[in-house]
Design an enzyme around this catalytic site. Sequence first.
Site, short mmCIF file in Angstrom:
data_model
loop_
_atom_site.label_atom_id
_atom_site.label_comp_id
_atom_site.label_asym_id
_atom_site.label_seq_id
_atom_site.Cartn_x
_atom_site.Cartn_y
_atom_site.Cartn_z
NE ARG A 1 -3.76 2.20 2.42
CZ ARG A 1 -4.77 2.46 1.60
NH1 ARG A 1 -5.04 1.63 0.63
NH2 ARG A 1 -5.50 3.55 1.74
CB CYS B 1 -10.68 5.49 -9.67
SG CYS B 1 -9.54 5.99 -10.95
NE ARG C 1 -5.99 10.13 -6.98
CZ ARG C 1 -6.87 10.30 -7.96
NH1 ARG C 1 -7.81 9.41 -8.15
NH2 ARG C 1 -6.82 11.35 -8.75
N PRO C 2 -5.41 9.78 -0.61
CG PRO C 2 -4.63 7.82 0.40
CD PRO C 2 -5.61 8.32 -0.63
CB ILE C 3 -0.94 10.29 -2.66
CG1 ILE C 3 -1.73 10.17 -3.95
CG2 ILE C 3 -0.71 8.95 -2.02
CD1 ILE C 3 -0.91 9.57 -5.07
CG ASP C 4 -5.47 14.68 -2.86
OD1 ASP C 4 -5.24 13.95 -3.84
OD2 ASP C 4 -6.61 14.91 -2.44
CG LEU C 5 -1.17 16.43 2.12
CD1 LEU C 5 -0.83 16.03 3.55
CD2 LEU C 5 -1.40 17.93 2.04
#
Length: 198
Positions: free
Chosen positions: A74, A98, A103-107
Amino acid sequence: AASDVYKRQIIAASIISPARTELQNVPQLRDVDAALRILRHLGCTAEQSCGEVYIDSGGLCRSTIPHSLMVEMRSSVIFMGALIARCGSARLSLPGGCQLGRRPIDLHLAALRRMGAEIDEAGGEISCRAEHLHGAEIVLSFPSVGATENIMLAAARAEGETIIRGAAREPEIVDLQEFLNACGARVSGAGSSAVVVE
């Protein structure tokens, strides 16, 4: 012995420069095995024996990680920062595709864009390109361990200074700083809310 999370980050960091890395006290875990398979797919030599991991990233010849390997770990998105630093490009899919919604990777993506990367998202795949990464001041809205590490990895070969404010303070951030510095990078502040990468 360090945690599997720390070893995962160090394994990803090993591809930033074409060099040999030896890691000791590495547990025999599924995430470690998945990370080594990703390295081998990318063209690196990566083997584990009796608690030690040997990596030679000199043969790295790809910057694409297929979905079949991404879903095995993950946290495999951590390879994005290292690949874009080394190759100037990275293409990978999101574990789970999708269906994850926001999504938790926006940062991660916002930070890489601030450093000069062009990023396209389509059909659960992310394609990153950057001819020249440059330093930037990045303020994280929350102290994400993964985002802090991905930024550190990309910034290690970027031109200029990168400052991460609101950085995660976990021990694995300190471990990554120590590894990057051992490789010749100039990273400071790990363990505090501000990490500087020159």
